[in-house]
Design an enzyme around this catalytic site. Structure first.
Site: not given
Ligand code: SIN
Length: 286
Positions: A103, A105, A262, A277
């Site tokens: 995806h 974000d 990612h 995050r």
């Molecule tokens: C995400 O922000 O999609 C999660 C990425 C992760 O936890 O490695």
């Protein structure tokens, strides 16, 4: 690619570099800020190890890229509303894995985030890597005919499958032990974005679709769209367009959300993984 204050070592052929020479727990000089930004535009995702960051440090680093983006549907930390806790507990084994699908974000938003700064507070003893893929390389590798077809198209993006009124997280069995995901009717909205977007800093074109939030092409049904979207999603994650980061506790990843996708790999059942995050606001895709 050389920089004044840091070194960046590529970790794969297409994107991703590990950066040394920066202590992110200290305010960055203007030269270091410029270098880190340039490294991000050059490599699309950059990594730093052994960084001892407070939440304030984390917010400050994200702030060098722009304003904070408040992530919808995911409850933020009570003490820091601009930071989300990404946690997978031992008890989430076999079911819950936030980000465990390719995806970009919040592409369901009118102005999706520019990027994110992800910090590892606790890494599992093995597994829990994150993959990124380079959507500029994926676009470049298409035939001229496919490029000119896609250049004029829009796709519809929505949070409906995950966070909408009938979405995945409406089922209590799919909720995480530690994270609080709040689906709502606002998740059912759809927004059109160009299938090929141009990066506002580098001017490069990239594919801008993803298998979670892109539901169909504009003015087409989901059924009509599925074959071409399926091809593009499979094409975009060809191994040579990707990199993989093996997290260690206190490592940091910063990625450009406009030209990458990612995927967080949930292959550490029985262990805990805890990340923080901060998400950086972006502009409407053009
Ligand atoms: C995400 O922000 O999609 C999660 C990425 C992760 O936890 O490695």
């Amino acid at each position: 690619m050389t920089y004044q204050t840091i070194e960046a070592q590529s970790i794969a052929g297409s994107l991703g570099a590990e950066v040394t020479g920066a202590d992110l727990s200290k305010p960055l000089t203007n030269a270091a800020t410029d270098d880190i930004q340039k490294a991000l535009w050059d490599h699309k995702v950059i990594f730093f190890r052994d960084q001892d960051l407070s939440p304030e440090d984390h917010l400050r680093i994200a702030g060098t890229f722009g304003d904070v983006y408040r992530v919808p549907f995911v409850k933020a930390r009570d003490d820091y509303p601009d930071i989300i806790d990404i946690v997978r507990e031992e008890a989430d084994a076999g079911k819950y894995n936030f980000g465990g699908v390719w995806h970009s974000d919040a592409s369901f938003d009118e102005c999706p985030p520019m990027g994110s700064v992800l910090y590892s507070l606790e890494s599992p003893p093995y597994g829990g890597d994150t993959l990124w893929t380079n959507m500029e390389a994926a676009y470049e590798a298409l035939s001229d005919g496919m490029k000119s077809l896609l250049d004029g198209m829009n796709a519809m993006h929505s949070a409906e499958r995950n966070y909408g009124s009938g979405g995945y997280f409406n089922d209590d069995d799919n909720q995480s032990v530690a994270m609080d995901i709040k689906p709502s009717e606002s998740g059912d909205a759809r927004i059109a974005h160009p299938v090929v977007r141009t990066h506002p800093v580098t001017g490069k074109k990239s594919l801008y679709i993803n298998p979670v939030y892109t539901v169909c092409f504009e003015d087409m049904t989901e059924e009509e769209s599925a074959p071409l979207l399926g091809f593009l999603h499979g094409h975009a994650i060809r191994p040579e367009f990707t990199c993989r980061f093996d997290w260690t506790t206190h490592a940091v990843a910063i990625w450009d959300n406009r030209c990458t996708m990612h995927f967080a790999i949930g292959d550490y059942d029985g262990h805990r993984r805890h990340m923080n995050r901060v998400t950086v606001a972006g502009e409407r895709p053009a």
